[in-house]
Motif scaffolding. Structure first.
Motif, PDB file in Angstrom:
ATOM      1  N   ALA A 140       0.260   0.615  -5.782  1.00  5.23           N
ATOM      2  CA  ALA A 140       0.105   2.032  -5.428  1.00  5.23           C
ATOM      3  C   ALA A 140       1.310   2.510  -4.628  1.00  5.23           C
ATOM      4  O   ALA A 140       1.918   1.741  -3.876  1.00  5.23           O
ATOM      5  CB  ALA A 140      -1.162   2.234  -4.611  1.00  5.23           C
ATOM      6  N   SER A 141       1.637   3.791  -4.755  1.00  7.70           N
ATOM      7  CA  SER A 141       2.740   4.352  -3.966  1.00  7.70           C
ATOM      8  C   SER A 141       2.346   4.528  -2.511  1.00  7.70           C
ATOM      9  O   SER A 141       3.198   4.588  -1.628  1.00  7.70           O
ATOM     10  CB  SER A 141       3.178   5.699  -4.548  1.00  7.70           C
ATOM     11  N   GLY A 142       1.024   4.610  -2.248  1.00  4.88           N
ATOM     12  CA  GLY A 142       0.553   4.762  -0.878  1.00  4.88           C
ATOM     13  C   GLY A 142      -0.904   5.176  -0.844  1.00  4.88           C
ATOM     14  O   GLY A 142      -1.519   5.476  -1.877  1.00  4.88           O
ATOM     15  N   TRP A 143      -1.471   5.169   0.369  1.00  4.84           N
ATOM     16  CA  TRP A 143      -2.867   5.559   0.597  1.00  4.84           C
ATOM     17  C   TRP A 143      -2.925   6.492   1.798  1.00  4.84           C
ATOM     18  O   TRP A 143      -2.132   6.359   2.727  1.00  4.84           O
ATOM     19  CB  TRP A 143      -3.736   4.325   0.837  1.00  4.84           C
ATOM     20  N   VAL A 144      -3.876   7.415   1.794  1.00  5.91           N
ATOM     21  CA  VAL A 144      -4.001   8.390   2.877  1.00  5.91           C
ATOM     22  C   VAL A 144      -4.902   7.802   3.956  1.00  5.91           C
ATOM     23  O   VAL A 144      -6.084   7.529   3.718  1.00  5.91           O
ATOM     24  CB  VAL A 144      -4.564   9.726   2.360  1.00  5.91           C
ATOM     25  N   ASP A 147      -4.820   9.876  11.174  1.00  4.39           N
ATOM     26  CA  ASP A 147      -5.768  10.215  12.229  1.00  4.39           C
ATOM     27  C   ASP A 147      -7.204  10.350  11.738  1.00  4.39           C
ATOM     28  O   ASP A 147      -8.142  10.250  12.529  1.00  4.39           O
ATOM     29  CB  ASP A 147      -5.360  11.522  12.914  1.00  4.39           C
ATOM     30  N   ALA A 148      -7.400  10.582  10.436  1.00  3.40           N
ATOM     31  CA  ALA A 148      -8.755  10.735   9.896  1.00  3.40           C
ATOM     32  C   ALA A 148      -9.338   9.416   9.402  1.00  3.40           C
ATOM     33  O   ALA A 148     -10.459   9.385   8.909  1.00  3.40           O
ATOM     34  CB  ALA A 148      -8.762  11.767   8.765  1.00  3.40           C
ATOM     35  N   GLY A 149      -8.591   8.327   9.533  1.00  2.21           N
ATOM     36  CA  GLY A 149      -9.103   7.033   9.097  1.00  2.21           C
ATOM     37  C   GLY A 149      -8.833   6.764   7.635  1.00  2.21           C
ATOM     38  O   GLY A 149      -8.145   7.518   6.950  1.00  2.21           O
ATOM     39  N   MET A 150      -9.421   5.670   7.148  1.00  2.00           N
ATOM     40  CA  MET A 150      -9.004   5.197   5.829  1.00  2.00           C
ATOM     41  C   MET A 150      -9.949   5.559   4.697  1.00  2.00           C
ATOM     42  O   MET A 150      -9.717   5.158   3.559  1.00  2.00           O
ATOM     43  CB  MET A 150      -8.816   3.678   5.855  1.00  2.00           C
ATOM     44  N   GLY A 151     -11.005   6.299   4.926  1.00  2.00           N
ATOM     45  CA  GLY A 151     -11.915   6.646   3.832  1.00  2.00           C
ATOM     46  C   GLY A 151     -13.325   6.796   4.341  1.00  2.00           C
ATOM     47  O   GLY A 151     -13.546   7.278   5.453  1.00  2.00           O
ATOM     48  N   HIS A 152     -14.298   6.337   3.532  1.00  6.19           N
ATOM     49  CA  HIS A 152     -15.688   6.444   3.977  1.00  6.19           C
ATOM     50  C   HIS A 152     -16.540   5.305   3.430  1.00  6.19           C
ATOM     51  O   HIS A 152     -16.130   4.569   2.530  1.00  6.19           O
ATOM     52  CB  HIS A 152     -16.296   7.804   3.614  1.00  6.19           C
ATOM     53  N   VAL A 153     -17.744   5.200   3.992  1.00  6.36           N
ATOM     54  CA  VAL A 153     -18.733   4.208   3.591  1.00  6.36           C
ATOM     55  C   VAL A 153     -20.026   4.954   3.278  1.00  6.36           C
ATOM     56  O   VAL A 153     -20.427   5.852   4.018  1.00  6.36           O
ATOM     57  CB  VAL A 153     -18.974   3.182   4.714  1.00  6.36           C
ATOM     58  N   ALA A 154     -20.678   4.579   2.160  1.00  7.29           N
ATOM     59  CA  ALA A 154     -21.946   5.202   1.769  1.00  7.29           C
ATOM     60  C   ALA A 154     -23.062   4.170   1.810  1.00  7.29           C
ATOM     61  O   ALA A 154     -22.913   3.054   1.296  1.00  7.29           O
ATOM     62  CB  ALA A 154     -21.832   5.807   0.377  1.00  7.29           C
ATOM     63  N   LEU A 155     -24.180   4.553   2.430  1.00  7.29           N
ATOM     64  CA  LEU A 155     -25.345   3.687   2.563  1.00  7.29           C
ATOM     65  C   LEU A 155     -26.545   4.346   1.903  1.00  7.29           C
ATOM     66  O   LEU A 155     -26.675   5.573   1.913  1.00  7.29           O
ATOM     67  CB  LEU A 155     -25.690   3.461   4.043  1.00  7.29           C
ATOM     68  N   THR A 156     -27.437   3.535   1.339  1.00  2.00           N
ATOM     69  CA  THR A 156     -28.759   4.043   0.973  1.00  2.00           C
ATOM     70  C   THR A 156     -29.731   3.581   2.048  1.00  2.00           C
ATOM     71  O   THR A 156     -29.553   2.508   2.637  1.00  2.00           O
ATOM     72  CB  THR A 156     -29.207   3.504  -0.399  1.00  2.00           C
ATOM     73  N   SER A 157     -30.741   4.378   2.303  1.00  2.54           N
ATOM     74  CA  SER A 157     -31.643   4.044   3.405  1.00  2.54           C
ATOM     75  C   SER A 157     -33.052   4.547   3.121  1.00  2.54           C
ATOM     76  O   SER A 157     -33.237   5.655   2.607  1.00  2.54           O
ATOM     77  CB  SER A 157     -31.146   4.672   4.711  1.00  2.54           C
ATOM     78  N   ASN A 223     -14.961   4.001   0.048  1.00  2.00           N
ATOM     79  CA  ASN A 223     -13.951   4.888  -0.539  1.00  2.00           C
ATOM     80  C   ASN A 223     -12.615   4.703   0.161  1.00  2.00           C
ATOM     81  O   ASN A 223     -12.557   4.544   1.383  1.00  2.00           O
ATOM     82  CB  ASN A 223     -14.410   6.344  -0.394  1.00  2.00           C
ATOM     83  N   ILE A 224     -11.538   4.702  -0.640  1.00  2.00           N
ATOM     84  CA  ILE A 224     -10.191   4.851  -0.100  1.00  2.00           C
ATOM     85  C   ILE A 224      -9.509   5.989  -0.853  1.00  2.00           C
ATOM     86  O   ILE A 224      -9.864   6.289  -2.004  1.00  2.00           O
ATOM     87  CB  ILE A 224      -9.360   3.547  -0.185  1.00  2.00           C
ATOM     88  N   GLN A 225      -8.540   6.626  -0.210  1.00  2.00           N
ATOM     89  CA  GLN A 225      -7.935   7.846  -0.754  1.00  2.00           C
ATOM     90  C   GLN A 225      -6.520   7.583  -1.239  1.00  2.00           C
ATOM     91  O   GLN A 225      -5.637   7.213  -0.458  1.00  2.00           O
ATOM     92  CB  GLN A 225      -7.939   8.941   0.312  1.00  2.00           C
ATOM     93  N   ALA A 226      -6.296   7.776  -2.536  1.00  2.00           N
ATOM     94  CA  ALA A 226      -4.976   7.583  -3.130  1.00  2.00           C
ATOM     95  C   ALA A 226      -4.023   8.675  -2.670  1.00  2.00           C
ATOM     96  O   ALA A 226      -4.419   9.819  -2.430  1.00  2.00           O
ATOM     97  CB  ALA A 226      -5.077   7.590  -4.651  1.00  2.00           C
ATOM     98  N   ALA A 227      -2.740   8.301  -2.579  1.00  2.00           N
ATOM     99  CA  ALA A 227      -1.728   9.256  -2.134  1.00  2.00           C
ATOM    100  C   ALA A 227      -1.388  10.272  -3.208  1.00  2.00           C
ATOM    101  O   ALA A 227      -0.929  11.373  -2.900  1.00  2.00           O
ATOM    102  CB  ALA A 227      -0.466   8.517  -1.698  1.00  2.00           C
ATOM    103  N   SER A 228      -1.595   9.929  -4.470  1.00  2.00           N
ATOM    104  CA  SER A 228      -1.224  10.848  -5.550  1.00  2.00           C
ATOM    105  C   SER A 228      -2.215  10.735  -6.705  1.00  2.00           C
ATOM    106  O   SER A 228      -2.911   9.723  -6.854  1.00  2.00           O
ATOM    107  CB  SER A 228       0.188  10.530  -6.063  1.00  2.00           C
TER     108      SER A 228
END
Length: 337
Positions: A140-144, A147-157, A223-228
């Motif tokens: 990958a060319s990079g990841w976003v 300051d907002a962190g690297m992505g998110h986590v989803a849980l079922t509950s 989730n992680i966020q691609a740069a492009s």
């Protein structure tokens, strides 16, 4: 009187790292490096790290039977906010353990505390991430991140109010919005929580009207966020070409407008690669409810009726195995969208 500083830590916290326990190191190395496109570092028998940026660690894989995320690491801006979080957790009678120097080193941080979290996932708060001088070697060319962190986590509950209340109590999480969706006649409600300007860092999904958790793993997806857009498209191609399972095809979400796809990891939970989600403006944002998860796409890939029956079988089993919660930190539920 409340025995801790009640000042908010919202905006001073971000998703920093995740710890995965697995026996499938060869598959994970191919998945993370050759399919998703991250940098990897082999640390010896039973330890592997993935990097997205200059942080020494974003994902720590350790040998074990769970085949799941076992810990979520939160990077905290400064020692004041760190100690504020520690004090509020201790004030609710929840045990806090200090990580030793080796544990902090493996996670690429200088200071580490851990305490129990929803679904039995350990929560770790950390200060001062260690930056690696080693250049990134990745497809990958990079990841976003930033300051907002690297992505998110989803849980079922099966106990979503307690789960949402936990993240509000500990990190002053705010409700961003909700989604209502019906899949195969089952009504879902998903609530999205933010701890900074990222649209959401935690998503909590529940089956409406049923105390059922249909997912085997503690984490449904991360989730992680691609740069492009090109990075997203190329990783999607690589996942297919290398023979890893695709859970959902490329699509766009209704609420954060992120373009993404979902692959299935070697451990069974899903891995979302996304691009270009909207950023919350705290001055104007108001929670709302969206109908349906996607504007377009996100079509299930290769799912059979047998898979669906297995999901309901797991859900029925969850009625016999109560979900692990931390009631002392559950607090009151966040307002609904």
């Amino acid at each position: 009187m409340t025995p801790y500083d009640t000042a908010s830590v919202f905006g001073a916290v971000r998703l920093g790292h995740l710890v995965v326990e697995t026996e499938r190191f060869a598959d994970w190395r191919r998945f993370g490096t050759d399919a998703i496109g991250m940098h990897h570092d082999d640390l010896g028998t039973g330890l592997l790290r993935f990097r997205l940026d200059d942080h020494a660690c974003r994902f720590l894989l350790r040998r074990g039977p769970a085949e799941d995320v076992v810990a979520v690491g939160w990077h905290v801006d400064d020692h004041t906010a760190f100690e504020r979080i520690e004090a509020r957790v201790r004030a609710h009678g929840v045990p806090v353990t200090e990580g030793d120097a080796e544990e902090a080193h493996l996670r690429g941080v200088e200071r580490l505390l851990r305490f129990p979290g929803p679904k039995g996932i350990t929560q770790e708060i950390c200060t001062t991430p260690v930056l690696s001088p080693e250049p990134l070697r990745m497809l990958a060319s990079g990841w976003v991140t930033g300051d907002a962190g690297m992505g998110h986590v989803a849980l079922t509950s099966a106990r979503p109010a307690l789960t949402r209340g936990y993240f509000h109590t500990v990190f002053d999480a705010r409700l961003t919005d909700s989604i209502e969706e019906t899949i195969s006649g089952v009504r879902l409600r998903i609530r999205f929580l933010r701890v900074n300007e990222r649209h959401h860092t935690i998503a909590v999904a529940a089956v409406r009207g049923l105390p059922v958790d249909p997912v085997r793993t503690r984490v449904q997806h991360l989730n992680i966020q691609a740069a492009s857009l090109d990075d997203l498209a190329r990783s999607y191609e690589r996942v297919h070409e290398l023979g890893f399972d695709m859970a959902l095809s490329v699509g766009q979400h209704t609420n954060d407008k992120e373009l993404s796809y979902y692959a299935r990891t070697p451990s069974g939970f899903e891995w979302e690669v996304g691009w270009n989600p909207l950023v919350v403006d705290e001055r104007t944002w108001e929670p709302s409810t969206h109908r349906g998860i996607s504007v377009w796409g996100h079509t299930p890939v290769g799912r059979t009726i047998i898979d669906t029956l297995d999901q309901f079988r797991l859900g029925a089993r969850s009625l016999l195995s109560p979900e692990r919660t931390v009631p002392a930190l559950g607090g009151g539920p966040l307002p609904d969208a």
